[in-house]
Design a protein around this motif. Structure first.
Motif, PDB file in Angstrom:
ATOM      1  N   GLU A  94       0.810  -1.225   0.000  1.00 37.29           N
ATOM      2  CA  GLU A  94       0.000   0.000   0.000  1.00 37.29           C
ATOM      3  C   GLU A  94       0.840   1.272   0.000  1.00 37.29           C
ATOM      4  O   GLU A  94       0.291   2.362  -0.091  1.00 37.29           O
ATOM      5  CB  GLU A  94      -0.907   0.010   1.237  1.00 37.29           C
ATOM      6  N   ARG A  95       2.144   1.142   0.136  1.00 38.44           N
ATOM      7  CA  ARG A  95       2.995   2.334   0.229  1.00 38.44           C
ATOM      8  C   ARG A  95       2.960   3.133  -1.059  1.00 38.44           C
ATOM      9  O   ARG A  95       2.938   2.581  -2.150  1.00 38.44           O
ATOM     10  CB  ARG A  95       4.424   1.930   0.564  1.00 38.44           C
ATOM     11  N   GLY A  96       2.941   4.454  -0.907  1.00 38.95           N
ATOM     12  CA  GLY A  96       2.957   5.350  -2.053  1.00 38.95           C
ATOM     13  C   GLY A  96       1.593   5.662  -2.622  1.00 38.95           C
ATOM     14  O   GLY A  96       1.485   6.413  -3.582  1.00 38.95           O
ATOM     15  N   GLY A  97       0.535   5.131  -2.016  1.00 36.75           N
ATOM     16  CA  GLY A  97      -0.808   5.333  -2.548  1.00 36.75           C
ATOM     17  C   GLY A  97      -1.662   6.318  -1.776  1.00 36.75           C
ATOM     18  O   GLY A  97      -2.853   6.440  -2.047  1.00 36.75           O
ATOM     19  N   GLY A  98      -1.089   7.012  -0.794  1.00 35.25           N
ATOM     20  CA  GLY A  98      -1.849   8.006  -0.044  1.00 35.25           C
ATOM     21  C   GLY A  98      -2.388   7.536   1.293  1.00 35.25           C
ATOM     22  O   GLY A  98      -2.959   8.326   2.040  1.00 35.25           O
ATOM     23  N   LEU A  99      -2.208   6.274   1.623  1.00 35.47           N
ATOM     24  CA  LEU A  99      -2.737   5.767   2.886  1.00 35.47           C
ATOM     25  C   LEU A  99      -2.057   6.408   4.090  1.00 35.47           C
ATOM     26  O   LEU A  99      -2.710   6.749   5.070  1.00 35.47           O
ATOM     27  CB  LEU A  99      -2.607   4.237   2.942  1.00 35.47           C
ATOM     28  N   GLY A 100      -0.747   6.596   4.017  1.00 36.11           N
ATOM     29  CA  GLY A 100      -0.035   7.252   5.113  1.00 36.11           C
ATOM     30  C   GLY A 100      -0.584   8.649   5.372  1.00 36.11           C
ATOM     31  O   GLY A 100      -0.784   9.049   6.517  1.00 36.11           O
ATOM     32  N   THR A 101      -0.855   9.376   4.301  1.00 34.09           N
ATOM     33  CA  THR A 101      -1.434  10.712   4.437  1.00 34.09           C
ATOM     34  C   THR A 101      -2.791  10.630   5.129  1.00 34.09           C
ATOM     35  O   THR A 101      -3.078  11.424   6.035  1.00 34.09           O
ATOM     36  CB  THR A 101      -1.569  11.373   3.056  1.00 34.09           C
ATOM     37  N   GLN A 102      -3.607   9.685   4.730  1.00 31.62           N
ATOM     38  CA  GLN A 102      -4.928   9.544   5.356  1.00 31.62           C
ATOM     39  C   GLN A 102      -4.810   9.223   6.840  1.00 31.62           C
ATOM     40  O   GLN A 102      -5.571   9.763   7.653  1.00 31.62           O
ATOM     41  CB  GLN A 102      -5.745   8.461   4.660  1.00 31.62           C
ATOM     42  N   LEU A 103      -3.882   8.355   7.206  1.00 32.44           N
ATOM     43  CA  LEU A 103      -3.706   8.027   8.620  1.00 32.44           C
ATOM     44  C   LEU A 103      -3.237   9.247   9.426  1.00 32.44           C
ATOM     45  O   LEU A 103      -3.754   9.504  10.513  1.00 32.44           O
ATOM     46  CB  LEU A 103      -2.714   6.877   8.789  1.00 32.44           C
ATOM     47  N   ILE A 104      -2.279   9.978   8.896  1.00 33.82           N
ATOM     48  CA  ILE A 104      -1.796  11.165   9.608  1.00 33.82           C
ATOM     49  C   ILE A 104      -2.903  12.212   9.704  1.00 33.82           C
ATOM     50  O   ILE A 104      -3.098  12.841  10.756  1.00 33.82           O
ATOM     51  CB  ILE A 104      -0.529  11.741   8.945  1.00 33.82           C
ATOM     52  N   GLU A 105      -3.662  12.413   8.633  1.00 35.41           N
ATOM     53  CA  GLU A 105      -4.785  13.362   8.683  1.00 35.41           C
ATOM     54  C   GLU A 105      -5.809  12.921   9.721  1.00 35.41           C
ATOM     55  O   GLU A 105      -6.363  13.761  10.445  1.00 35.41           O
ATOM     56  CB  GLU A 105      -5.419  13.510   7.312  1.00 35.41           C
ATOM     57  N   TRP A 106      -6.069  11.620   9.830  1.00 29.46           N
ATOM     58  CA  TRP A 106      -6.974  11.120  10.871  1.00 29.46           C
ATOM     59  C   TRP A 106      -6.441  11.495  12.246  1.00 29.46           C
ATOM     60  O   TRP A 106      -7.177  11.982  13.104  1.00 29.46           O
ATOM     61  CB  TRP A 106      -7.146   9.591  10.781  1.00 29.46           C
ATOM     62  N   ALA A 107      -5.126  11.276  12.469  1.00 31.88           N
ATOM     63  CA  ALA A 107      -4.522  11.557  13.773  1.00 31.88           C
ATOM     64  C   ALA A 107      -4.576  13.048  14.107  1.00 31.88           C
ATOM     65  O   ALA A 107      -4.855  13.428  15.251  1.00 31.88           O
ATOM     66  CB  ALA A 107      -3.077  11.056  13.800  1.00 31.88           C
ATOM     67  N   VAL A 108      -4.344  13.898  13.123  1.00 27.21           N
ATOM     68  CA  VAL A 108      -4.406  15.348  13.348  1.00 27.21           C
ATOM     69  C   VAL A 108      -5.846  15.752  13.662  1.00 27.21           C
ATOM     70  O   VAL A 108      -6.093  16.526  14.602  1.00 27.21           O
ATOM     71  CB  VAL A 108      -3.846  16.115  12.134  1.00 27.21           C
ATOM     72  N   ASP A 109      -6.806  15.232  12.923  1.00 29.25           N
ATOM     73  CA  ASP A 109      -8.216  15.545  13.189  1.00 29.25           C
ATOM     74  C   ASP A 109      -8.635  15.058  14.571  1.00 29.25           C
ATOM     75  O   ASP A 109      -9.329  15.766  15.308  1.00 29.25           O
ATOM     76  CB  ASP A 109      -9.122  14.931  12.124  1.00 29.25           C
ATOM     77  N   GLU A 110      -8.220  13.860  14.938  1.00 29.63           N
ATOM     78  CA  GLU A 110      -8.541  13.322  16.271  1.00 29.63           C
ATOM     79  C   GLU A 110      -7.901  14.180  17.358  1.00 29.63           C
ATOM     80  O   GLU A 110      -8.515  14.446  18.394  1.00 29.63           O
ATOM     81  CB  GLU A 110      -8.067  11.868  16.381  1.00 29.63           C
ATOM     82  N   SER A 111      -6.689  14.648  17.117  1.00 27.04           N
ATOM     83  CA  SER A 111      -6.010  15.531  18.073  1.00 27.04           C
ATOM     84  C   SER A 111      -6.794  16.822  18.258  1.00 27.04           C
ATOM     85  O   SER A 111      -6.948  17.306  19.389  1.00 27.04           O
ATOM     86  CB  SER A 111      -4.592  15.829  17.597  1.00 27.04           C
ATOM     87  N   ARG A 112      -7.285  17.375  17.174  1.00 32.72           N
ATOM     88  CA  ARG A 112      -8.117  18.589  17.282  1.00 32.72           C
ATOM     89  C   ARG A 112      -9.376  18.306  18.105  1.00 32.72           C
ATOM     90  O   ARG A 112      -9.761  19.108  18.957  1.00 32.72           O
ATOM     91  CB  ARG A 112      -8.516  19.083  15.900  1.00 32.72           C
ATOM     92  N   ARG A 113     -10.032  17.170  17.819  1.00 34.97           N
ATOM     93  CA  ARG A 113     -11.246  16.814  18.583  1.00 34.97           C
ATOM     94  C   ARG A 113     -10.958  16.687  20.072  1.00 34.97           C
ATOM     95  O   ARG A 113     -11.817  16.962  20.905  1.00 34.97           O
ATOM     96  CB  ARG A 113     -11.843  15.504  18.060  1.00 34.97           C
ATOM     97  N   GLU A 114      -9.742  16.275  20.399  1.00 28.75           N
ATOM     98  CA  GLU A 114      -9.343  16.115  21.805  1.00 28.75           C
ATOM     99  C   GLU A 114      -8.859  17.425  22.420  1.00 28.75           C
ATOM    100  O   GLU A 114      -8.446  17.439  23.576  1.00 28.75           O
ATOM    101  CB  GLU A 114      -8.246  15.052  21.919  1.00 28.75           C
ATOM    102  N   GLY A 115      -8.882  18.517  21.659  1.00 32.81           N
ATOM    103  CA  GLY A 115      -8.468  19.816  22.180  1.00 32.81           C
ATOM    104  C   GLY A 115      -6.964  20.028  22.210  1.00 32.81           C
ATOM    105  O   GLY A 115      -6.479  20.928  22.908  1.00 32.81           O
ATOM    106  N   CYS A 116      -6.227  19.242  21.461  1.00 30.79           N
ATOM    107  CA  CYS A 116      -4.773  19.406  21.436  1.00 30.79           C
ATOM    108  C   CYS A 116      -4.398  20.686  20.693  1.00 30.79           C
ATOM    109  O   CYS A 116      -5.053  21.061  19.730  1.00 30.79           O
ATOM    110  CB  CYS A 116      -4.120  18.214  20.737  1.00 30.79           C
TER     111      CYS A 116
END
Length: 150
Positions: A94-116
């Protein structure tokens, strides 16, 4: 990225997660996919800690990515909460297909939801491709890290 689900990891995901952790030169030296006992014990500690999120990316029933997000309340930065992204791994297919970006974006969004107010991560000094990836996503190399093996 059709048919992709990012969800909390389960015990059944541990073999696939460990295989991804071991699937590079650094991981091959420090991981032991043949003995899952320490990973299962760690998984229990992770799931019992409310500040931890161990997630997997699943496509068509197959675990293809993972990361751990830790939310840390703190006193510095006027009592700010921050998060740390760790153990980001993408299956070789799956490398090189954008999955890493999606996972990091999920983590950043979750961090925002947690008030980070800050998202941090570390990357081994030898992982220069990963460094470029994180910089493309807006992360800045800002600190020098130190470790002490115990």
């Amino acid at each position: 990225m059709s048919n992709l689900e990012i969800r909390g990891a389960t015990t059944e995901d541990i073999p696939a997660i460990v295989a991804m952790l071991a699937d590079d030169p650094l991981g091959a030296r420090r991981e032991s996919p043949d003995d899952l006992a320490p990973y299962l014990a760690a998984f229990e500690r992770i799931t019992s800690d409310g500040g931890q999120r161990l997630v997997v990316a699943v496509r068509d029933g197959r675990t293809v990515g993972t990361l751990q997000l830790t939310v840390i309340p703190g006193l510095s930065r006027q009592g700010a909460t921050r998060s740390i992204i760790e153990a980001v791994r993408i299956h070789a297919d799956e490398r090189g297909g954008g999955l890493g970006t999606q996972l990091i974006e999920w983590a950043v969004d979750e961090s925002r939801r947690e008030g980070c107010v800050l998202v941090q991560l570390t990357s081994d000094a030898t992982r220069t491709d990963a460094h470029r990836f994180y910089e493309r996503l807006g992360f800045e190399a800002s600190h020098v890290g130190f470790k002490l093996a115990l």
